[in-house]
Design an enzyme around this catalytic site. Sequence first.
Site, PDB file in Angstrom:
ATOM      1  N   GLU A  78     -15.804   8.765  21.411  1.00 19.99           N
ATOM      2  CA  GLU A  78     -16.631   7.690  22.606  1.00 19.99           C
ATOM      3  C   GLU A  78     -16.364   6.332  22.578  1.00 19.99           C
ATOM      4  O   GLU A  78     -16.496   5.930  23.728  1.00 19.99           O
ATOM      5  CB  GLU A  78     -18.341   8.234  22.588  1.00 19.99           C
ATOM      6  CG  GLU A  78     -18.865   9.480  22.654  1.00 19.99           C
ATOM      7  CD  GLU A  78     -18.261  10.661  21.805  1.00 19.99           C
ATOM      8  OE1 GLU A  78     -17.944  10.389  20.926  1.00 19.99           O
ATOM      9  OE2 GLU A  78     -18.596  11.865  22.261  1.00 19.99           O
TER      10      GLU A  78
ATOM     11  N   ASP B 266       5.286  -5.062   6.178  1.00 20.40           N
ATOM     12  CA  ASP B 266       5.754  -6.439   6.357  1.00 20.40           C
ATOM     13  C   ASP B 266       5.920  -7.339   5.217  1.00 20.40           C
ATOM     14  O   ASP B 266       7.182  -7.940   5.044  1.00 20.40           O
ATOM     15  CB  ASP B 266       5.061  -7.136   7.722  1.00 20.40           C
ATOM     16  CG  ASP B 266       3.680  -6.897   7.517  1.00 20.40           C
ATOM     17  OD1 ASP B 266       3.159  -6.582   6.659  1.00 20.40           O
ATOM     18  OD2 ASP B 266       3.007  -7.499   8.465  1.00 20.40           O
ATOM     19  N   GLY B 267       5.119  -7.237   4.109  1.00 20.60           N
ATOM     20  CA  GLY B 267       5.191  -8.004   3.069  1.00 20.60           C
ATOM     21  C   GLY B 267       6.306  -7.662   2.290  1.00 20.60           C
ATOM     22  O   GLY B 267       6.911  -8.415   1.713  1.00 20.60           O
TER      23      GLY B 267
ATOM     24  N   ARG C 276       0.918  -5.106  -5.657  1.00 19.41           N
ATOM     25  CA  ARG C 276       0.831  -6.206  -4.648  1.00 19.41           C
ATOM     26  C   ARG C 276       1.069  -7.284  -5.528  1.00 19.41           C
ATOM     27  O   ARG C 276       0.478  -7.478  -6.613  1.00 19.41           O
ATOM     28  CB  ARG C 276      -0.601  -6.432  -3.934  1.00 19.41           C
ATOM     29  CG  ARG C 276      -0.879  -5.124  -3.104  1.00 19.41           C
ATOM     30  CD  ARG C 276      -1.919  -5.685  -1.826  1.00 19.41           C
ATOM     31  NE  ARG C 276      -2.177  -4.143  -1.190  1.00 19.41           N
ATOM     32  CZ  ARG C 276      -1.594  -3.775  -0.116  1.00 19.41           C
ATOM     33  NH1 ARG C 276      -0.519  -4.476   0.194  1.00 19.41           N
ATOM     34  NH2 ARG C 276      -2.064  -2.725   0.602  1.00 19.41           N
TER      35      ARG C 276
ATOM     36  N   THR D 195       4.114   2.652   5.787  1.00 21.62           N
ATOM     37  CA  THR D 195       2.826   2.006   5.490  1.00 21.62           C
ATOM     38  C   THR D 195       1.980   3.000   6.661  1.00 21.62           C
ATOM     39  O   THR D 195       2.650   3.517   7.620  1.00 21.62           O
ATOM     40  CB  THR D 195       2.804   0.784   6.253  1.00 21.62           C
ATOM     41  OG1 THR D 195       1.266   0.364   6.404  1.00 21.62           O
ATOM     42  CG2 THR D 195       3.766   0.372   7.227  1.00 21.62           C
ATOM     43  N   ILE D 196       0.788   3.024   6.393  1.00 21.37           N
ATOM     44  CA  ILE D 196      -0.139   4.027   7.318  1.00 21.37           C
ATOM     45  C   ILE D 196      -0.322   3.293   8.334  1.00 21.37           C
ATOM     46  O   ILE D 196      -0.988   3.584   9.504  1.00 21.37           O
ATOM     47  CB  ILE D 196      -1.446   4.539   6.661  1.00 21.37           C
ATOM     48  CG1 ILE D 196      -2.287   3.356   6.074  1.00 21.37           C
ATOM     49  CG2 ILE D 196      -0.919   5.700   5.534  1.00 21.37           C
ATOM     50  CD1 ILE D 196      -3.635   3.944   5.960  1.00 21.37           C
ATOM     51  N   ASP D 197      -0.062   1.819   8.469  1.00 25.48           N
ATOM     52  CA  ASP D 197      -0.573   1.000   9.494  1.00 25.48           C
ATOM     53  C   ASP D 197       0.211   1.059  10.805  1.00 25.48           C
ATOM     54  O   ASP D 197      -0.183   0.676  11.647  1.00 25.48           O
ATOM     55  CB  ASP D 197      -0.799  -0.414   9.092  1.00 25.48           C
ATOM     56  CG  ASP D 197      -1.617  -0.568   7.683  1.00 25.48           C
ATOM     57  OD1 ASP D 197      -2.411   0.033   7.659  1.00 25.48           O
ATOM     58  OD2 ASP D 197      -1.474  -1.650   7.103  1.00 25.48           O
TER      59      ASP D 197
ATOM     60  N   ARG E  46      -5.429  -2.864   8.389  1.00 27.11           N
ATOM     61  CA  ARG E  46      -5.083  -4.227   8.307  1.00 27.11           C
ATOM     62  C   ARG E  46      -5.348  -4.992   9.716  1.00 27.11           C
ATOM     63  O   ARG E  46      -6.612  -4.993  10.157  1.00 27.11           O
ATOM     64  CB  ARG E  46      -3.775  -4.423   7.848  1.00 27.11           C
ATOM     65  CG  ARG E  46      -3.791  -5.384   6.469  1.00 27.11           C
ATOM     66  CD  ARG E  46      -2.765  -5.391   5.601  1.00 27.11           C
ATOM     67  NE  ARG E  46      -1.605  -4.974   6.221  1.00 27.11           N
ATOM     68  CZ  ARG E  46      -0.527  -6.053   6.202  1.00 27.11           C
ATOM     69  NH1 ARG E  46      -0.782  -7.149   5.501  1.00 27.11           N
ATOM     70  NH2 ARG E  46       0.706  -6.094   6.881  1.00 27.11           N
TER      71      ARG E  46
ATOM     72  N   GLY F 263       0.876  -1.101  -0.018  1.00 26.22           N
ATOM     73  CA  GLY F 263       0.093   0.031  -0.012  1.00 26.22           C
ATOM     74  C   GLY F 263       0.819   1.460   0.092  1.00 26.22           C
ATOM     75  O   GLY F 263       1.866   1.131   0.790  1.00 26.22           O
TER      76      GLY F 263
ATOM     77  N   GLU G  83     -10.890  -1.736  10.348  1.00 22.87           N
ATOM     78  CA  GLU G  83     -11.349  -2.294   9.145  1.00 22.87           C
ATOM     79  C   GLU G  83     -11.501  -3.855   9.461  1.00 22.87           C
ATOM     80  O   GLU G  83     -10.796  -4.309  10.521  1.00 22.87           O
ATOM     81  CB  GLU G  83     -10.905  -2.115   8.009  1.00 22.87           C
ATOM     82  CG  GLU G  83      -9.102  -2.460   7.794  1.00 22.87           C
ATOM     83  CD  GLU G  83      -8.339  -2.447   6.592  1.00 22.87           C
ATOM     84  OE1 GLU G  83      -9.203  -2.448   5.744  1.00 22.87           O
ATOM     85  OE2 GLU G  83      -7.230  -2.031   6.902  1.00 22.87           O
TER      86      GLU G  83
HETATM   87  O1  F6P Z   1      -1.493  -1.317   4.216  1.00 22.22           O
HETATM   88  C1  F6P Z   1      -2.104  -0.239   4.034  1.00 22.22           C
HETATM   89  C2  F6P Z   1      -3.333  -0.487   3.869  1.00 22.22           C
HETATM   90  O2  F6P Z   1      -4.221   0.502   3.641  1.00 22.22           O
HETATM   91  C3  F6P Z   1      -4.173  -1.401   4.853  1.00 22.22           C
HETATM   92  O3  F6P Z   1      -4.576  -0.333   6.098  1.00 22.22           O
HETATM   93  C4  F6P Z   1      -5.615  -1.906   4.232  1.00 22.22           C
HETATM   94  O4  F6P Z   1      -5.909  -3.221   4.906  1.00 22.22           O
HETATM   95  C5  F6P Z   1      -4.832  -2.374   2.960  1.00 22.22           C
HETATM   96  O5  F6P Z   1      -3.645  -1.689   2.754  1.00 22.22           O
HETATM   97  C6  F6P Z   1      -5.671  -2.113   1.793  1.00 22.22           C
HETATM   98  O6  F6P Z   1      -4.986  -2.481   0.563  1.00 22.22           O
HETATM   99  P1  F6P Z   1      -5.586  -2.142  -0.845  1.00 22.22           P
HETATM  100  O7  F6P Z   1      -5.268  -0.727  -1.242  1.00 22.22           O
HETATM  101  O8  F6P Z   1      -4.752  -3.092  -1.715  1.00 22.22           O
HETATM  102  O9  F6P Z   1      -7.039  -2.603  -0.944  1.00 22.22           O
END
Ligand code: F6P
Length: 320
Positions: A189, A105-106, A74, A127-129, A173, A13, A224
């Site tokens: 909240e 990590d991937g 990906r 990564t934003i995660d 993720r 991502g 998510e």
């Molecule tokens: O790893 C970044 C991320 O935005 C995750 O937060 C999310 O689960 C995933 O990539 C979404 O991936 P894609 O853009 O391939 O749907």
Amino acid sequence: MKIRKIAILTSGGDAPGMNTVIWAIVNCSQKKGIETYVVYDGYKGLAEGNIQKITSADVDTWVKKGGTKIYSTRYPEFKDEAVRKIAKEQLDKHNIDALVVIGGDGTFIGAKLLSELGVKTVGIPGTIDNDIPTTDLTIGYITAIETVTDALEKIRDTLESHNRAAIIEVMGRYSGALALSAAIVTGAEGLSIPERKLTEEEIIETIKQARNNGHRSIIVVVTEKLYDVKALANKIQELTGIETRGNILGHLQRGGSPAPSERILAVRMGVFAVKQLIEGKTGITINSVNSKMVAIPIEETVTSERTNLVELLEQYDLVK
Ligand code: F6P
């Protein structure tokens, strides 16, 4: 061995700040007499030989650009050793001495497997995660917190106008880091993250309590993959009579220009990566630990335990 040519790729991502790292690597390398190359489209482009020489003139405005200017994919095919061997041959064709990969990590697992084939690799967390266990911060996370905060505050305006509640789904993720930070800074909240998932009944209770405490606008932030937020919002509305909406923030969280502090982190990581390569250190990731740049073997980064977010959540002890 002296490093003369460095290639850079982004994978997985995209994240704000990836271009800033590239900008830093290219400029720093140029000063040290090292040539730089970019690989377009991540590991896919590497296997296909989509490699081009790049200079500081090519990246002059990239310091502030969102997304990744060298694109990302990906590419599960990279799990195949035969594909990785082709990727190595592509690097050899251009006489590239080292490869810097920017991603999550991937991406790091790909780098580790490549280094087992003899490719000199360095991983930079992008990564934003914020789910790379060996670094306090990944590039992209700070900007994503700002983006999500802005979105939540806008939604709160509407919730307040209409006396509503909302279940708001944030990316991450399998990590609740982004949701946790956004919930804290917006005074949400409620919060449900993979590390501490609330049952639907607990979410309903949280919303009812907030309403009993006089809150007109009620936000429950969720990571998510945990719920069907639209269906959950409908259920809450039916059971409580509190008008409730389900919102999915989606990909707006990944775009945008990197925040100034993000750029600082990205430049520090990029420059540190080049210096590590000059010192002959490879098979490593670059990490920010207590605000210091630290090189850690990739193997250790990909096998380390995740940060304990529940402990962190307890330190705030504010959101349910
Ligand atoms: O790893 C970044 C991320 O935005 C995750 O937060 C999310 O689960 C995933 O990539 C979404 O991936 P894609 O853009 O391939 O749907």
